[in-house]
Design a protein around this motif. Structure first.
Motif, PDB file in Angstrom:
ATOM      1  N   GLY A  17       0.811  -1.214   0.000  1.00  0.00           N
ATOM      2  CA  GLY A  17       0.000   0.000   0.000  1.00  0.00           C
ATOM      3  C   GLY A  17       0.844   1.264   0.000  1.00  0.00           C
ATOM      4  N   VAL A  18       1.926   1.237   0.750  1.00  0.00           N
ATOM      5  CA  VAL A  18       2.820   2.397   0.795  1.00  0.00           C
ATOM      6  C   VAL A  18       3.455   2.621  -0.582  1.00  0.00           C
ATOM      7  CG1 VAL A  18       4.939   3.309   1.812  1.00  0.00           C
ATOM      8  CG2 VAL A  18       3.250   2.188   3.258  1.00  0.00           C
ATOM      9  N   VAL A  19       3.852   1.553  -1.249  1.00  0.00           N
ATOM     10  CA  VAL A  19       4.440   1.687  -2.589  1.00  0.00           C
ATOM     11  C   VAL A  19       3.432   2.292  -3.555  1.00  0.00           C
ATOM     12  CG1 VAL A  19       5.311   0.407  -4.586  1.00  0.00           C
ATOM     13  CG2 VAL A  19       6.116  -0.180  -2.314  1.00  0.00           C
ATOM     14  N   VAL A  20       2.201   1.832  -3.494  1.00  0.00           N
ATOM     15  CA  VAL A  20       1.182   2.308  -4.424  1.00  0.00           C
ATOM     16  C   VAL A  20       0.860   3.780  -4.207  1.00  0.00           C
ATOM     17  CG1 VAL A  20      -1.258   2.069  -5.042  1.00  0.00           C
ATOM     18  CG2 VAL A  20       0.163   0.047  -4.798  1.00  0.00           C
ATOM     19  N   PHE A  21       0.805   4.218  -2.965  1.00  0.00           N
ATOM     20  CA  PHE A  21       0.387   5.584  -2.683  1.00  0.00           C
ATOM     21  C   PHE A  21       1.536   6.585  -2.617  1.00  0.00           C
ATOM     22  CE2 PHE A  21      -3.287   3.180  -0.961  1.00  0.00           C
ATOM     23  CZ  PHE A  21      -4.220   3.671  -1.868  1.00  0.00           C
ATOM     24  N   THR A  22       2.746   6.174  -2.898  1.00  0.00           N
ATOM     25  CA  THR A  22       3.868   7.101  -2.973  1.00  0.00           C
ATOM     26  C   THR A  22       3.865   7.733  -4.358  1.00  0.00           C
ATOM     27  OG1 THR A  22       5.143   5.722  -1.455  1.00  0.00           O
ATOM     28  CG2 THR A  22       6.362   7.324  -2.742  1.00  0.00           C
ATOM     29  N   ARG A  23       3.920   9.047  -4.434  1.00  0.00           N
ATOM     30  CA  ARG A  23       3.775   9.749  -5.709  1.00  0.00           C
ATOM     31  C   ARG A  23       5.109  10.091  -6.381  1.00  0.00           C
ATOM     32  NH1 ARG A  23      -0.824   8.427  -7.578  1.00  0.00           N
ATOM     33  NH2 ARG A  23      -2.590   9.038  -6.312  1.00  0.00           N
ATOM     34  N   ASP A  24       6.102  10.495  -5.635  1.00  0.00           N
ATOM     35  CA  ASP A  24       7.384  10.898  -6.211  1.00  0.00           C
ATOM     36  C   ASP A  24       8.139   9.651  -6.702  1.00  0.00           C
ATOM     37  OD1 ASP A  24       9.582  12.538  -6.854  1.00  0.00           O
ATOM     38  OD2 ASP A  24      10.523  12.071  -4.936  1.00  0.00           O
ATOM     39  N   PRO A  25       8.546   9.615  -7.971  1.00  0.00           N
ATOM     40  CA  PRO A  25       9.204   8.413  -8.502  1.00  0.00           C
ATOM     41  C   PRO A  25      10.496   8.029  -7.776  1.00  0.00           C
ATOM     42  CG  PRO A  25       8.504   9.828 -10.294  1.00  0.00           C
ATOM     43  CD  PRO A  25       8.286  10.592  -9.029  1.00  0.00           C
ATOM     44  N   ALA A  26      11.278   8.995  -7.358  1.00  0.00           N
ATOM     45  CA  ALA A  26      12.515   8.673  -6.647  1.00  0.00           C
ATOM     46  C   ALA A  26      12.213   8.042  -5.290  1.00  0.00           C
ATOM     47  CB  ALA A  26      13.363   9.925  -6.478  1.00  0.00           C
ATOM     48  N   ARG A  27      11.263   8.611  -4.571  1.00  0.00           N
ATOM     49  CA  ARG A  27      10.860   8.028  -3.283  1.00  0.00           C
ATOM     50  C   ARG A  27      10.224   6.663  -3.481  1.00  0.00           C
ATOM     51  NH1 ARG A  27       8.204  13.160  -0.206  1.00  0.00           N
ATOM     52  NH2 ARG A  27      10.165  14.191   0.295  1.00  0.00           N
ATOM     53  N   GLN A  28       9.479   6.530  -4.565  1.00  0.00           N
ATOM     54  CA  GLN A  28       8.828   5.256  -4.836  1.00  0.00           C
ATOM     55  C   GLN A  28       9.858   4.161  -5.082  1.00  0.00           C
ATOM     56  OE1 GLN A  28       6.153   5.198  -8.200  1.00  0.00           O
ATOM     57  NE2 GLN A  28       4.757   3.880  -7.078  1.00  0.00           N
ATOM     58  N   ALA A  29      10.974   4.497  -5.715  1.00  0.00           N
ATOM     59  CA  ALA A  29      12.025   3.505  -5.941  1.00  0.00           C
ATOM     60  C   ALA A  29      12.642   3.058  -4.620  1.00  0.00           C
ATOM     61  CB  ALA A  29      13.103   4.082  -6.855  1.00  0.00           C
ATOM     62  N   VAL A  30      12.819   3.985  -3.700  1.00  0.00           N
ATOM     63  CA  VAL A  30      13.374   3.628  -2.390  1.00  0.00           C
ATOM     64  C   VAL A  30      12.386   2.763  -1.611  1.00  0.00           C
ATOM     65  CG1 VAL A  30      14.151   4.562  -0.176  1.00  0.00           C
ATOM     66  CG2 VAL A  30      14.856   5.661  -2.300  1.00  0.00           C
ATOM     67  N   VAL A  31      11.119   3.149  -1.650  1.00  0.00           N
ATOM     68  CA  VAL A  31      10.091   2.364  -0.967  1.00  0.00           C
ATOM     69  C   VAL A  31       9.973   0.985  -1.600  1.00  0.00           C
ATOM     70  CG1 VAL A  31       7.616   2.262  -0.451  1.00  0.00           C
ATOM     71  CG2 VAL A  31       8.847   4.402  -0.187  1.00  0.00           C
ATOM     72  N   LEU A  32      10.156   0.901  -2.915  1.00  0.00           N
ATOM     73  CA  LEU A  32      10.134  -0.384  -3.602  1.00  0.00           C
ATOM     74  C   LEU A  32      11.268  -1.287  -3.124  1.00  0.00           C
ATOM     75  CD1 LEU A  32       8.730  -2.035  -5.840  1.00  0.00           C
ATOM     76  CD2 LEU A  32      10.373  -1.026  -7.440  1.00  0.00           C
ATOM     77  N   GLY A  33      12.422  -0.699  -2.835  1.00  0.00           N
ATOM     78  CA  GLY A  33      13.526  -1.477  -2.280  1.00  0.00           C
ATOM     79  C   GLY A  33      13.207  -2.023  -0.900  1.00  0.00           C
ATOM     80  N   VAL A  34      12.584  -1.203  -0.086  1.00  0.00           N
ATOM     81  CA  VAL A  34      12.178  -1.655   1.252  1.00  0.00           C
ATOM     82  C   VAL A  34      11.117  -2.742   1.136  1.00  0.00           C
ATOM     83  CG1 VAL A  34      11.073  -0.933   3.409  1.00  0.00           C
ATOM     84  CG2 VAL A  34      12.792   0.530   2.326  1.00  0.00           C
ATOM     85  N   TYR A  35      10.203  -2.574   0.190  1.00  0.00           N
ATOM     86  CA  TYR A  35       9.175  -3.582  -0.043  1.00  0.00           C
ATOM     87  C   TYR A  35       9.805  -4.906  -0.485  1.00  0.00           C
ATOM     88  CZ  TYR A  35       5.088  -5.884  -2.041  1.00  0.00           C
ATOM     89  OH  TYR A  35       4.099  -6.787  -2.338  1.00  0.00           O
ATOM     90  N   GLY A  36      10.837  -4.832  -1.317  1.00  0.00           N
ATOM     91  CA  GLY A  36      11.553  -6.042  -1.715  1.00  0.00           C
ATOM     92  C   GLY A  36      12.186  -6.739  -0.523  1.00  0.00           C
TER      93      GLY A  36
END
Length: 85
Positions: A17-36
């Motif tokens: 959910g956090v990955v989906v609702f993150t809007r900034d692409p750079a922040r989303q990439a970092v959150v995607l790493g944490v999600y991984g």
């Protein structure tokens, strides 16, 4: 063991959910790493170390890095076009 699976599955669902609702692409990439990383822990709890190792390499390191490099390249390209005008 069932409680541990439930806890890790809940953290994976919240992370998604956090990955989906993150809007900034750079922040989303970092959150995607944490999600991984959350998925890696989930696969280890499910006793799938081979899948966890693959997820650690691809989902936690390579994919967010490629997204960050792409965002950087696009940003530089846009800045260069604006400068040339």
């Amino acid at each position: 063991m069932t409680v541990l699976i439930a806890i890790t599955l809940t953290s994976v669902l919240v992370g998604a959910g956090v990955v989906v609702f993150t809007r900034d692409p750079a922040r989303q990439a970092v959150v995607l790493g944490v999600y991984g990383l959350l998925l890696t822990v989930f696969f280890m709890v499910l006793q799938a170390p081979d899948v966890a190792l693959s997820q650690l390499a691809v989902g936690t390191a390579v994919t967010p890095l490629m997204v960050l490099l792409t965002v950087r390249k696009v940003t530089q390209s846009k800045a260069q076009k604006e400068k040339d005008r």
